[in-house]
Design a protein around this motif. Sequence first.
Motif, short mmCIF file in Angstrom:
data_model
loop_
_atom_site.label_atom_id
_atom_site.label_comp_id
_atom_site.label_asym_id
_atom_site.label_seq_id
_atom_site.Cartn_x
_atom_site.Cartn_y
_atom_site.Cartn_z
N LEU A 14 64.27 76.72 69.57
CA LEU A 14 65.57 77.12 70.10
C LEU A 14 66.71 76.54 69.28
CD1 LEU A 14 64.80 76.38 73.87
CD2 LEU A 14 64.69 78.60 72.71
N GLU A 15 67.76 77.32 69.16
CA GLU A 15 68.98 76.83 68.53
C GLU A 15 69.78 76.04 69.56
OE1 GLU A 15 71.00 80.07 66.58
OE2 GLU A 15 69.15 80.68 65.56
N ARG A 16 70.74 75.30 69.10
CA ARG A 16 71.54 74.41 69.95
C ARG A 16 72.06 75.12 71.20
NH1 ARG A 16 75.72 70.26 67.96
NH2 ARG A 16 74.82 70.86 65.99
N GLU A 17 72.60 76.32 71.04
CA GLU A 17 73.21 77.05 72.14
C GLU A 17 72.19 77.53 73.17
OE1 GLU A 17 73.44 78.36 68.82
OE2 GLU A 17 75.01 76.88 68.47
N GLN A 18 70.93 77.60 72.80
CA GLN A 18 69.89 78.11 73.69
C GLN A 18 69.24 77.03 74.54
OE1 GLN A 18 67.72 79.77 70.29
NE2 GLN A 18 67.95 81.80 71.20
N LEU A 133 69.37 74.86 62.34
CA LEU A 133 68.40 73.95 62.95
C LEU A 133 67.93 74.52 64.28
CD1 LEU A 133 70.08 70.53 62.18
CD2 LEU A 133 67.75 71.16 61.55
N GLN A 134 66.63 74.42 64.51
CA GLN A 134 66.02 74.81 65.77
C GLN A 134 65.21 73.62 66.27
OE1 GLN A 134 63.67 78.09 64.20
NE2 GLN A 134 65.01 79.55 65.23
N VAL A 135 65.10 73.50 67.59
CA VAL A 135 64.34 72.39 68.17
C VAL A 135 63.35 72.91 69.21
CG1 VAL A 135 66.20 70.73 67.77
CG2 VAL A 135 66.03 71.88 69.98
N CYS A 136 62.36 72.08 69.50
CA CYS A 136 61.39 72.39 70.54
C CYS A 136 60.67 71.10 70.94
CB CYS A 136 60.37 73.41 70.06
SG CYS A 136 59.11 72.76 68.93
N HIS A 137 59.89 71.21 72.00
CA HIS A 137 58.91 70.17 72.31
C HIS A 137 57.66 70.57 71.54
CE1 HIS A 137 61.17 67.94 75.27
NE2 HIS A 137 61.52 69.08 75.83
N TYR A 138 57.30 69.77 70.56
CA TYR A 138 56.22 70.11 69.63
C TYR A 138 54.86 70.04 70.33
CZ TYR A 138 54.50 70.52 64.81
OH TYR A 138 53.94 70.96 63.63
N PRO A 139 54.00 71.03 70.09
CA PRO A 139 52.68 71.01 70.72
C PRO A 139 51.88 69.76 70.34
CG PRO A 139 53.15 73.17 69.80
CD PRO A 139 54.22 72.24 69.30
N GLN A 140 51.37 69.10 71.33
CA GLN A 140 50.58 67.89 71.13
C GLN A 140 49.39 68.15 70.22
OE1 GLN A 140 49.42 66.11 74.85
NE2 GLN A 140 47.96 64.73 73.90
N SER A 141 48.78 69.32 70.35
CA SER A 141 47.58 69.63 69.56
C SER A 141 47.88 69.82 68.08
CB SER A 141 46.89 70.88 70.12
OG SER A 141 47.74 72.00 70.02
N TRP A 142 49.15 69.93 67.71
CA TRP A 142 49.51 70.09 66.31
C TRP A 142 49.82 68.77 65.63
CZ3 TRP A 142 53.38 74.80 66.06
CH2 TRP A 142 52.71 75.97 66.44
N LEU A 143 49.78 67.69 66.37
CA LEU A 143 50.10 66.37 65.82
C LEU A 143 48.85 65.66 65.33
CD1 LEU A 143 52.60 65.32 68.60
CD2 LEU A 143 53.17 65.60 66.18
N PRO A 144 49.02 64.72 64.39
CA PRO A 144 47.88 63.88 64.00
C PRO A 144 47.35 63.13 65.23
CG PRO A 144 49.71 63.57 62.48
CD PRO A 144 50.23 64.38 63.63
N ASP A 145 46.06 62.90 65.26
CA ASP A 145 45.43 62.25 66.41
C ASP A 145 46.15 60.97 66.83
OD1 ASP A 145 43.52 64.24 66.54
OD2 ASP A 145 42.04 63.12 65.37
N ALA A 146 46.57 60.17 65.86
CA ALA A 146 47.20 58.88 66.16
C ALA A 146 48.52 59.02 66.92
CB ALA A 146 47.43 58.10 64.87
N ASP A 147 49.14 60.18 66.83
CA ASP A 147 50.45 60.39 67.47
C ASP A 147 50.46 61.61 68.37
OD1 ASP A 147 52.19 58.24 66.32
OD2 ASP A 147 51.43 59.13 64.47
#
Length: 186
Positions: A14-18, A133-147
């Motif tokens: 999402l963009e800032r306004e969204q 710039l766009q932001v989101c809550h990043y999918p946990q499954s896409w992160l390295p295991d340690a994080d």
Amino acid sequence: MTQHSPAFVTPDWLEREQLTDTPTPVFFGWLFNQQSLTRRLDRLSDGGFDIVPLSEGWQALRDDECAALGLPAASEGWVREVYLRGNGENWVFARSVAARDALQHGGLHMDELGTRSLGALLFSDPAFDRGTLQVCHYPQSWLPDADAVSGLWARRSQFSRGALSVLVAEVFLPALWNAIHNKDHA
């Protein structure tokens, strides 16, 4: 290396306004700051900034990456995943991607970066234009295991120079927010 991502996981960038779920003002300021994140992290760490490459190579891009770059689904591209670290702590997980054809003809050698910052390279070349710039809550499954934590804020933007586009996603890890908080209260 990141975990294998299920096909059905697609974040809403999402963009800032969204935004309806707005982060705190400090987080908001970091997410939507247009300056070089590398430079900001270097300042925050008082020069204790470094980059740790996790993986890089040719692979099928994710659906959201293909859509952002205007490519057919499952297009192949160069994928670079790194940690941006401050004082030995993982502060940001970054994933940068570019389409194979555009990268091979665009004069950018992502495969030769090693521990050097892609961001520093992109910001030092005035021919690159940064998209929204766009932001989101990043999918946990896409992160390295340690994080692999749910609900982490991420941002992404596209840097373009002619036919070459590089999509850079940066996930802000808890250690970064702790460092920002500690610096603000020091």
